[in-house]
Design a protein around this motif. Structure first.
Motif, PDB file in Angstrom:
ATOM      1  N   ALA A 149       0.840  -1.204   0.000  1.00  0.00           N
ATOM      2  CA  ALA A 149       0.000   0.000   0.000  1.00  0.00           C
ATOM      3  C   ALA A 149       0.877   1.257   0.000  1.00  0.00           C
ATOM      4  O   ALA A 149       0.605   2.219  -0.726  1.00  0.00           O
ATOM      5  CB  ALA A 149      -0.910  -0.010   1.209  1.00  0.00           C
ATOM      6  N   LEU A 150       1.957   1.238   0.788  1.00  0.00           N
ATOM      7  CA  LEU A 150       2.861   2.379   0.851  1.00  0.00           C
ATOM      8  C   LEU A 150       3.572   2.577  -0.490  1.00  0.00           C
ATOM      9  O   LEU A 150       3.729   3.718  -0.964  1.00  0.00           O
ATOM     10  CB  LEU A 150       3.870   2.165   1.993  1.00  0.00           C
ATOM     11  CG  LEU A 150       4.772   3.343   2.320  1.00  0.00           C
ATOM     12  CD1 LEU A 150       3.978   4.539   2.843  1.00  0.00           C
ATOM     13  CD2 LEU A 150       5.817   2.950   3.369  1.00  0.00           C
ATOM     14  N   SER A 151       3.969   1.463  -1.103  1.00  0.00           N
ATOM     15  CA  SER A 151       4.633   1.523  -2.414  1.00  0.00           C
ATOM     16  C   SER A 151       3.700   2.160  -3.445  1.00  0.00           C
ATOM     17  O   SER A 151       4.125   2.999  -4.250  1.00  0.00           O
ATOM     18  CB  SER A 151       5.026   0.130  -2.893  1.00  0.00           C
ATOM     19  OG  SER A 151       5.958  -0.418  -2.007  1.00  0.00           O
ATOM     20  N   SER A 152       2.440   1.743  -3.342  1.00  0.00           N
ATOM     21  CA  SER A 152       1.446   2.283  -4.266  1.00  0.00           C
ATOM     22  C   SER A 152       1.292   3.781  -4.029  1.00  0.00           C
ATOM     23  O   SER A 152       1.197   4.569  -4.960  1.00  0.00           O
ATOM     24  CB  SER A 152       0.132   1.549  -4.068  1.00  0.00           C
ATOM     25  OG  SER A 152      -0.917   2.237  -4.641  1.00  0.00           O
ATOM     26  N   TRP A 161      13.565   1.174  -2.953  1.00  0.00           N
ATOM     27  CA  TRP A 161      12.936   0.597  -1.764  1.00  0.00           C
ATOM     28  C   TRP A 161      11.518   0.083  -2.059  1.00  0.00           C
ATOM     29  O   TRP A 161      11.127  -0.979  -1.612  1.00  0.00           O
ATOM     30  CB  TRP A 161      12.886   1.661  -0.652  1.00  0.00           C
ATOM     31  CG  TRP A 161      12.426   1.105   0.679  1.00  0.00           C
ATOM     32  CD1 TRP A 161      13.205   0.514   1.608  1.00  0.00           C
ATOM     33  CD2 TRP A 161      11.100   1.118   1.178  1.00  0.00           C
ATOM     34  NE1 TRP A 161      12.453   0.134   2.679  1.00  0.00           N
ATOM     35  CE2 TRP A 161      11.142   0.500   2.450  1.00  0.00           C
ATOM     36  CE3 TRP A 161       9.885   1.580   0.693  1.00  0.00           C
ATOM     37  CZ2 TRP A 161      10.012   0.327   3.235  1.00  0.00           C
ATOM     38  CZ3 TRP A 161       8.761   1.408   1.487  1.00  0.00           C
ATOM     39  CH2 TRP A 161       8.826   0.789   2.741  1.00  0.00           C
ATOM     40  N   VAL A 162      10.755   0.862  -2.825  1.00  0.00           N
ATOM     41  CA  VAL A 162       9.342   0.518  -3.074  1.00  0.00           C
ATOM     42  C   VAL A 162       9.226  -0.672  -4.017  1.00  0.00           C
ATOM     43  O   VAL A 162      10.208  -1.129  -4.609  1.00  0.00           O
ATOM     44  CB  VAL A 162       8.557   1.720  -3.663  1.00  0.00           C
ATOM     45  CG1 VAL A 162       8.391   2.813  -2.651  1.00  0.00           C
ATOM     46  CG2 VAL A 162       9.193   2.212  -4.934  1.00  0.00           C
ATOM     47  N   GLU A 203       9.307   5.913   3.605  1.00  0.00           N
ATOM     48  CA  GLU A 203       9.988   4.602   3.608  1.00  0.00           C
ATOM     49  C   GLU A 203      10.798   4.431   4.893  1.00  0.00           C
ATOM     50  O   GLU A 203      10.813   3.373   5.513  1.00  0.00           O
ATOM     51  CB  GLU A 203      10.904   4.499   2.393  1.00  0.00           C
ATOM     52  CG  GLU A 203      10.143   4.377   1.089  1.00  0.00           C
ATOM     53  CD  GLU A 203      11.030   4.602  -0.131  1.00  0.00           C
ATOM     54  OE1 GLU A 203      10.469   4.767  -1.223  1.00  0.00           O
ATOM     55  OE2 GLU A 203      12.264   4.614   0.007  1.00  0.00           O
ATOM     56  N   TYR A 204      11.470   5.523   5.265  1.00  0.00           N
ATOM     57  CA  TYR A 204      12.245   5.467   6.515  1.00  0.00           C
ATOM     58  C   TYR A 204      11.331   5.196   7.705  1.00  0.00           C
ATOM     59  O   TYR A 204      11.648   4.373   8.567  1.00  0.00           O
ATOM     60  CB  TYR A 204      13.026   6.763   6.729  1.00  0.00           C
ATOM     61  CG  TYR A 204      14.381   6.751   6.053  1.00  0.00           C
ATOM     62  CD1 TYR A 204      15.392   5.903   6.512  1.00  0.00           C
ATOM     63  CD2 TYR A 204      14.646   7.571   4.969  1.00  0.00           C
ATOM     64  CE1 TYR A 204      16.624   5.885   5.878  1.00  0.00           C
ATOM     65  CE2 TYR A 204      15.879   7.548   4.339  1.00  0.00           C
ATOM     66  CZ  TYR A 204      16.863   6.707   4.790  1.00  0.00           C
ATOM     67  OH  TYR A 204      18.085   6.667   4.186  1.00  0.00           O
ATOM     68  N   LEU A 205      10.224   5.919   7.729  1.00  0.00           N
ATOM     69  CA  LEU A 205       9.279   5.714   8.840  1.00  0.00           C
ATOM     70  C   LEU A 205       8.796   4.267   8.884  1.00  0.00           C
ATOM     71  O   LEU A 205       8.728   3.643   9.952  1.00  0.00           O
ATOM     72  CB  LEU A 205       8.073   6.656   8.703  1.00  0.00           C
ATOM     73  CG  LEU A 205       8.301   8.101   9.114  1.00  0.00           C
ATOM     74  CD1 LEU A 205       7.084   8.954   8.796  1.00  0.00           C
ATOM     75  CD2 LEU A 205       8.598   8.179  10.612  1.00  0.00           C
ATOM     76  N   PHE A 206       8.491   3.767   7.726  1.00  0.00           N
ATOM     77  CA  PHE A 206       8.025   2.373   7.646  1.00  0.00           C
ATOM     78  C   PHE A 206       9.097   1.416   8.165  1.00  0.00           C
ATOM     79  O   PHE A 206       8.827   0.510   8.947  1.00  0.00           O
ATOM     80  CB  PHE A 206       7.684   2.049   6.189  1.00  0.00           C
ATOM     81  CG  PHE A 206       7.061   0.699   6.009  1.00  0.00           C
ATOM     82  CD1 PHE A 206       5.686   0.524   6.108  1.00  0.00           C
ATOM     83  CD2 PHE A 206       7.849  -0.426   5.747  1.00  0.00           C
ATOM     84  CE1 PHE A 206       5.113  -0.730   5.943  1.00  0.00           C
ATOM     85  CE2 PHE A 206       7.273  -1.679   5.595  1.00  0.00           C
ATOM     86  CZ  PHE A 206       5.901  -1.834   5.689  1.00  0.00           C
TER      87      PHE A 206
END
Ligand SMILES: Nc1ncnc2c1ncn2[C@@H]1O[C@@H]2COP(=O)(O)O[C@H]2[C@H]1O
Length: 636
Positions: A149-152, A161-162, A203-206
């Motif tokens: 979902a984040l990648s999207s 990263w995604v 991405e870092y947060l994830f």
């Protein structure tokens, strides 16, 4: 219930994040959705009809069951999880499975189902590891979904990263999408491989969140999986009897299936209802005051329902709670059988038990919460024909939670609680009388024996007091004896000293008379004869006086003879006390004995009469001494 819950926990989030998967298999998802809803609904119906234990007995009454379930928090959760939120599809469209998020609320039922399965399985360790793996899978799965979902959101293939660009045929397939995300998620959470470098803030947060999760939850769980299993087993072994060990033993001994089933059911009852058997062992690890406090807070409500302990002091109840041992009996099981030797009594914490005849069916009485039984055979009730044997069969009707109290502990406690002892004995006597098992004559006989024993004890005590007094008197007598002897000797010496002087005086008188003529001589001779007579008489008189004095002394003050007689008297008094039955020939003795008996009867203080006699003697002695001194002064 396992399937619909796991299905919802895995698929809802999957469909929310992987839109392609959600839309491609929509009919499948919708079918499975409503199948799971149906199962949810069936579960509610089953729950509504599931009996519960009230005082150990299974309640099956539908109205009662309905009432209980509909009022419980569980029903509220079940209801919310089954609300027809699917109608929101008409608003948001079928591609928004988020509307079914309330289905996840059934997770509490999942835990319950897993607990049940765990008690049933023969391989609990394998089961536990599998359960853990399922949890880990769900965690990684959710993480994978969020990653996708984040990648999207960031843009597929926008950085390293995604998730790569889904337009790329290599990463376009749904299977590739999901497996890549799952691998990525597993790699981060297990921190096994090289973590891909984040590029954007999101991405870092994830990554940070994932690493925290990995460090805090997953890494520690996986790293200590062995410890977890061991500690779980240890805990269960402390809380409950070791079921696996027992199972293995039963298998090796080829125990009948029926008996094994009963044992399994009993164990399951303990496990599901958290009936901890080894409370005392667990609490042993705590300091005494904490142990007492916990035991009191857990058991006092039960104890306060027991009539015999209702009015007891708190401190004694605190002592008692630590001595109680919890026990659980299955339906139909015998707690004790008629004729068995009794070693403990029981207090009913929960459940119902029946006093049954030897046929096991005829019920004489039903005992419930707060009642106690098993006291008759351990109380030594006077006249109890059955002695230390159980007088009846006690059978558990449903599951029963009891506290047992051993004979020794009960004796200890009852020594502090005479009222409770009387109450227990009275109840026991009533039951025995009803059964015709109380031998009244024996009881009376035994109570007579007790009376005589008490009397003997009192006499022994009195005798001890008398002996002490006697010893004191003997000492006093001996000292007065010595004084008296010394006095008599002194008197004899004085008399012996006086005699030559008297003789001299008489001689002088006689010489004077001779000088007065013949007639006078005759007179003198007569007088001399008289004088001699007189002298004899006087000496006799002196002697007699001496003897008289001695006699007086003997009688009043007492020399060796009198001491002897006094000693004899005292001895006779004591002798009389000791035997209380010895006949005396001598009248005087009889009188003395009578006098003594009167004194004993009339005076509560034993030996007071003796003391009074000695007192009188002393007074007489002092009177005598005064009299002698006056005489001596006159003579001088
Ligand atoms: N008729 C009865 N009613 C209630 N309790 C009973 C009755 N008969 C026996 N008991 C109890 O059952 C117990 C069996 O063991 P005991 O004889 O030690 O003590 C007995 C009593 O406590």
């Amino acid at each position: 219930m396992l399937f619909p819950i796991v299905y919802n926990w895995v698929i809802i989030i999957l469909r929310m994040c992987f839109t392609m998967i959600a839309l491609s298999y929509l009919p499948v998802w919708l079918t499975l959705d409503y199948l799971s809803d149906l199962l949810y609904f069936i579960d509610i119906i089953i729950k509504l009809h599931t009996g519960y234990l009230d005082q150990g007995i299974l309640v099956k009454d539908l109205t009662l069951l309905k009432k209980r379930y509909l009022r419980s928090k569980l029903f509220l959760g079940d209801l919310v999880s089954l609300l027809p939120t699917d109608f929101l599809y008409f608003v948001f469209g079928t591609q928004t499975p988020l509307v079914r998020i309330n289905r996840l609320l059934r997770v509490t039922r999942l835990n319950e189902a897993l607990d049940r399965m765990e008690t049933r399985t023969s391989y609990p360790n394998t089961f536990r590891i599998t359960k853990l793996m399922v949890y880990i899978f769900v965690l990684i799965h959710w993480n994978a979904c969020f990653y996708f979902a984040l990648s999207s959101y960031i843009g597929f293939g926008s950085d390293v990263w995604v998730y790569p660009n889904i337009t790329d045929p290599e990463f376009a397939s749904m299977l590739r999408q999901y497996s890549y995300c799952f691998w990525f998620s597993a790699e981060i959470l297990t921190t096994v491989g090289d973590n891909p470098l984040a590029v954007t803030e999101e991405e870092y947060l994830f990554m940070i969140a994932d690493l925290l999760i990995a460090v805090l939850v997953f890494a520690s769980v996986v790293g200590n999986v062995g410890n977890v299993i061991t500690s779980m087993r240890d805990r269960d072994n402390v809380f409950f009897p070791n079921h696996e060990l027992v199972k293995a033993y039963l298998r090796s001994r080829h125990i009948s299936k029926e008996l094994r089933q009963r044992i399994d059911n009993w164990y399951q009852h303990l496990y599901i209802n958290k009936k901890i058997m080894k409370e005392n062992e667990i609490l042993q690890q705590l300091p005494m005051h904490m142990r007492t406090e916990i035991a009191v807070s857990v058991h006092l409500p039960t104890l306060s329902k027991v009539t015999i302990f209702q009015n007891c002091e708190k401190s004694l109840l605190e002592e008692l709670v630590l001595k109680l041992t919890p026990q659980v009996f299955s339906p139909g099981e015998y707690v004790c059988k008629k004729g068995d030797v009794g070693h403990e009594m029981y207090i009913i914490k929960e459940g119902k038990l029946a006093v049954v005849a030897d046929d096991g069916v005829t019920e004489f009485a039903v005992l419930s919460e707060g009642n106690f039984f098993g006291e008759i055979s351990i109380l030594n009730i006077k006249g109890n024909k059955s002695g230390n044997r159980r007088t009846a069969n006690i059978r558990s009707i449903g599951y029963s939670d009891l506290f047992s109290l051993s004979k020794e502990d009960l004796t200890d406690v009852l020594s502090e609680f005479p009222a409770a002892k009387r109450h227990l004995e009275e109840k026991g006597r009533q039951i025995l009388t009803k059964m015709g098992m109380l031998e009244e004559s024996k009881e009376a006989e035994e109570s007579e024996v007790v009376k005589v024993e008490t009397k003997i004890k009192t006499l022994e005590k009195n005798l001890e007091v008398l002996q002490t007094k006697l010893a004191r008197l003997m000492v006093e007598l001996e000292s007065s004896n010595r004084k008296l002897q010394a006095r008599v000797e002194q008197l004899e010496r004085e008399i012996a000293a006086l005699r030559p002087r008297l003789m001299e005086d008489e001689e002088g008188e006689r010489t004077d008379r001779r000088g007065e003529g013949v007639g006078g001589e005759v007179e003198w001779e007569r007088e001399e004869a008289e004088g001699e007579e007189e002298e004899d008489g006087s000496s006799t008189k002196v002697k007699k006086q001496g003897q008289g004095e001695e006699g007086n002394d003997v009688t009043k003050e007492g020399d060796g003879e009198s001491t002897k007689s006094t000693k004899d008297d005292v001895e006779r008094v004591v002798e009389g006390d000791k035997s209380g039955l010895k006949d005396t020939d001598n009248d005087e003795k009889k009188k003395e004995d009578d006098g003594e008996k009167k004194q004993q009867k009339g005076d509560d203080r034993p030996g007071k009469g003796d003391g009074a006699e000695i007192e009188t003697e002393k007074e007489e002695k002092s009177g005598e001494r005064e009299h002698e001194e006056t005489e001596k002064a006159e003579e001088d």
